[in-house]
Enzyme design. Structure first.
Site, PDB file in Angstrom:
ATOM      1  N   SER A 209       0.842  -1.197   0.000  1.00 19.83           N
ATOM      2  CA  SER A 209       0.000   0.000   0.000  1.00 19.83           C
ATOM      3  C   SER A 209       0.877   1.247   0.000  1.00 19.83           C
ATOM      4  CB  SER A 209      -0.887  -0.005   1.235  1.00 19.83           C
ATOM      5  OG  SER A 209      -1.418   1.279   1.465  1.00 19.83           O
ATOM      6  N   TYR A 224      -2.444  -0.348  10.181  1.00 26.79           N
ATOM      7  CA  TYR A 224      -2.599  -0.754   8.772  1.00 26.79           C
ATOM      8  C   TYR A 224      -1.320  -0.431   7.988  1.00 26.79           C
ATOM      9  CZ  TYR A 224      -4.096  -0.746   3.913  1.00 26.79           C
ATOM     10  OH  TYR A 224      -4.171  -0.981   2.559  1.00 26.79           O
TER      11      TYR A 224
HETATM   12  N1  LIG Z   1      -8.616   0.003  -2.227  1.00 23.73           N
HETATM   13  C1  LIG Z   1      -7.577   0.763  -1.939  1.00 23.73           C
HETATM   14  O1  LIG Z   1      -7.664   1.997  -2.012  1.00 23.73           O
HETATM   15  C2  LIG Z   1      -6.271   0.133  -1.548  1.00 23.73           C
HETATM   16  C3  LIG Z   1      -5.153   0.968  -1.449  1.00 23.73           C
HETATM   17  C4  LIG Z   1      -3.935   0.414  -1.094  1.00 23.73           C
HETATM   18  C5  LIG Z   1      -3.839  -0.944  -0.859  1.00 23.73           C
HETATM   19  N2  LIG Z   1      -4.944  -1.744  -0.965  1.00 23.73           N
HETATM   20  C6  LIG Z   1      -4.767  -3.174  -0.693  1.00 23.73           C
HETATM   21  O2  LIG Z   1      -5.330  -3.923  -1.747  1.00 23.73           O
HETATM   22  C7  LIG Z   1      -5.757  -5.189  -1.265  1.00 23.73           C
HETATM   23  C8  LIG Z   1      -7.180  -5.455  -1.722  1.00 23.73           C
HETATM   24  O3  LIG Z   1      -8.020  -4.485  -1.138  1.00 23.73           O
HETATM   25  P1  LIG Z   1      -9.399  -4.027  -1.781  1.00 23.73           P
HETATM   26  O4  LIG Z   1      -9.330  -2.564  -1.922  1.00 23.73           O
HETATM   27  O5  LIG Z   1      -9.732  -4.870  -2.950  1.00 23.73           O
HETATM   28  O6  LIG Z   1     -10.358  -4.337  -0.548  1.00 23.73           O
HETATM   29  P2  LIG Z   1     -11.787  -5.043  -0.479  1.00 23.73           P
HETATM   30  O7  LIG Z   1     -12.628  -4.652  -1.646  1.00 23.73           O
HETATM   31  O8  LIG Z   1     -12.281  -4.759   0.889  1.00 23.73           O
HETATM   32  O9  LIG Z   1     -11.445  -6.593  -0.616  1.00 23.73           O
HETATM   33  C9  LIG Z   1     -10.681  -7.220   0.365  1.00 23.73           C
HETATM   34  C10 LIG Z   1     -10.675  -8.702   0.109  1.00 23.73           C
HETATM   35  O10 LIG Z   1     -10.036  -9.317   1.234  1.00 23.73           O
HETATM   36  C11 LIG Z   1     -10.941 -10.252   1.789  1.00 23.73           C
HETATM   37  N3  LIG Z   1     -10.819 -10.390   3.240  1.00 23.73           N
HETATM   38  C12 LIG Z   1     -10.841  -9.419   4.162  1.00 23.73           C
HETATM   39  N4  LIG Z   1     -10.775  -9.959   5.391  1.00 23.73           N
HETATM   40  C13 LIG Z   1     -10.721 -11.297   5.227  1.00 23.73           C
HETATM   41  C14 LIG Z   1     -10.655 -12.406   6.118  1.00 23.73           C
HETATM   42  N5  LIG Z   1     -10.662 -12.248   7.436  1.00 23.73           N
HETATM   43  N6  LIG Z   1     -10.600 -13.652   5.608  1.00 23.73           N
HETATM   44  C15 LIG Z   1     -10.633 -13.841   4.264  1.00 23.73           C
HETATM   45  N7  LIG Z   1     -10.703 -12.841   3.369  1.00 23.73           N
HETATM   46  C16 LIG Z   1     -10.741 -11.587   3.849  1.00 23.73           C
HETATM   47  C17 LIG Z   1     -12.322  -9.700   1.466  1.00 23.73           C
HETATM   48  O11 LIG Z   1     -13.291 -10.719   1.625  1.00 23.73           O
HETATM   49  P3  LIG Z   1     -14.887 -10.378   1.684  1.00 23.73           P
HETATM   50  O12 LIG Z   1     -15.329 -10.292   0.247  1.00 23.73           O
HETATM   51  O13 LIG Z   1     -15.438 -11.563   2.388  1.00 23.73           O
HETATM   52  O14 LIG Z   1     -15.034  -9.094   2.411  1.00 23.73           O
HETATM   53  C18 LIG Z   1     -12.095  -9.257   0.035  1.00 23.73           C
HETATM   54  O15 LIG Z   1     -12.127 -10.347  -0.847  1.00 23.73           O
HETATM   55  C19 LIG Z   1      -5.611  -5.127   0.247  1.00 23.73           C
HETATM   56  O16 LIG Z   1      -4.451  -5.797   0.641  1.00 23.73           O
HETATM   57  C20 LIG Z   1      -5.486  -3.650   0.537  1.00 23.73           C
HETATM   58  O17 LIG Z   1      -4.768  -3.400   1.725  1.00 23.73           O
HETATM   59  C21 LIG Z   1      -6.145  -1.230  -1.303  1.00 23.73           C
END
Ligand SMILES: NC(=O)c1ccc[n+]([C@@H]2O[C@H](COP(=O)([O-])OP(=O)(O)OC[C@H]3O[C@@H](n4cnc5c(N)ncnc54)[C@H](OP(=O)(O)O)[C@@H]3O)[C@@H](O)[C@H]2O)c1
Length: 333
Positions: A209, A224
């Site tokens: 991130s 985080y």
């Molecule tokens: N979006 C941003 O702006 C951003 C920026 C920087 C980095 N990131 C990183 O990108 C990655 C993906 O994030 P995203 O934005 O796609 O977030 P998201 O839409 O919230 O998706 C997160 C994924 O992780 C799964 N997850 C969360 N907790 C879990 C658990 N306890 N057990 C199993 N699965 C779990 C969620 O499952 P459910 O479908 O069941 O909720 C979902 O599939 C993350 O590592 C995040 O830190 C995101």
């Protein structure tokens, strides 16, 4: 007229360095010109290389180079779901890891639509207690046993539901962040990497991130950001350890992407959809231990690098406090 000529002569002689006793500073000029040229050439080379990397460099043939299966954690939503669908279009078979059987089945169906790929799913709550973690990692190891797994994407991530000062964060919240972002990514890598080492090929992508790299601090999301700093360092060290085994380890750095995790809602020129982000992310796999896949994010990083740390810290603190106050107000109303 005579007086004016004298003045002119004096000016010319002063400009020339004071006559024969002080020679013209030609070498100063040449040195400055050389330094200027060097800087201009270095900047142009950096820009051209950035342009090539972000806009024109073709992605690798992942199946041929690394293996025909990809394991993706957090594949049920956001970036992980988009990555799974993108990899399916590339022809990779998928092992999808997530906590919701219904959501896993839905993404599996989407991935199989219009492709001939195979899909396996592993139900694993990555925030479980020690015993659950052990069982989950064992079921991932079992699911990949005998498969030609070429790619592991540690994408699942958890953050705070609301920006908060460190002392305000519930124990359950920060523990979940550490378990999902740090422990689960480590355990799953530990379950998948040995097969890659044995086959002498593979790629591991850990989703980091910008909170850990682009800005000097990420107040009100401290645990985080710290968990993502762990992911970055783990990736860089593993990339050195496993290069000689043919396994490429990489930390990919997204800034904001329009998913449910992002505190900034909706797409904008600097906030891509998960699908747009995933296309860029897949094109980056295998190119270096750290990358910022989405080109507009790298522009943001460059702009941030021009500012002093103190200004960035103040800005992030203000943003954090504003988000905290808005989110708390929203939760109360
Ligand atoms: N979006 C941003 O702006 C951003 C920026 C920087 C980095 N990131 C990183 O990108 C990655 C993906 O994030 P995203 O934005 O796609 O977030 P998201 O839409 O919230 O998706 C997160 C994924 O992780 C799964 N997850 C969360 N907790 C879990 C658990 N306890 N057990 C199993 N699965 C779990 C969620 O499952 P459910 O479908 O069941 O909720 C979902 O599939 C993350 O590592 C995040 O830190 C995101």
């Amino acid at each position: 007229m005579h007086a004016t000529m004298s003045e002119v002569e004096e000016i010319v002689s002063t400009a020339g360095g004071g006559g024969s006793s002080s020679p013209a500073p030609v070498w100063w000029f040449a040195l400055l010109l050389a330094l200027g040229l060097r800087t201009a050439v270095a900047s142009a080379a950096t820009f051209i290389s950035w342009l090539y990397r972000t806009r024109f460099r073709p992605g690798r043939d992942l199946g041929a180079r690394y293996g025909s299966w990809a394991v993706i954690t957090g594949a049920t939503d956001g970036i992980g779901r988009a990555l799974a669908l993108e990899l399916a279009r590339e022809g990779l078979h998928l092992v999808l890891v997530g906590r919701s059987p219904a959501k896993l089945a839905r993404v599996g169906d989407e991935a199989r639509r219009d492709t001939s790929i195979k899909v396996k799913t592993v139900v694993f709550d990555l925030a479980g207690d020690g015993a659950e973690m052990g069982r989950g990692a064992a079921s991932v190891a079992e699911a990949v046993d005998g498969l030609d797994v070429g790619l592991l994407v540690n994408n699942a991530g958890a953050t705070y539901p609301c920006a908060a000062f460190f002392h305000e964060v519930e124990t359950e919240t920060w523990e979940r962040v550490v378990k999902v972002n740090v422990e689960a990514a480590t355990r799953i890598s530990r379950a998948v990497v040995p097969g890659m080492v044995a086959r002498r090929r593979g790629a591991v992508v850990n989703v980091g991130s910008g909170s850990a790299l682009v800005v000097p601090a990420f107040p009100l999301y401290a645990v985080y950001a710290a968990s993502k700093a762990y992911i970055d360092q783990l990736s860089r060290s593993l990339s050195v350890e496993y290069k000689h085994y043919g396994v490429d380890v990489q930390c990919q750095i997204p800034l904001y992407v329009a998913t449910k995790m992002s505190p900034v809602k909706g797409e904008s020129p600097f906030i891509p959809s998960p699908e747009e982000y995933a296309r860029a992310a897949v094109r980056c796999v295998g190119y270096g231990p750290r990358c910022v896949p989405y080109w507009r994010h790298s522009v943001q990083w460059f702009l941030a690098s021009l500012l002093p740390d103190s200004a960035l810290n103040l800005w992030r603190l203000r943003v954090g406090i504003r988000n905290r106050n808005q989110m708390m107000k929203g939760a109360q109303s």
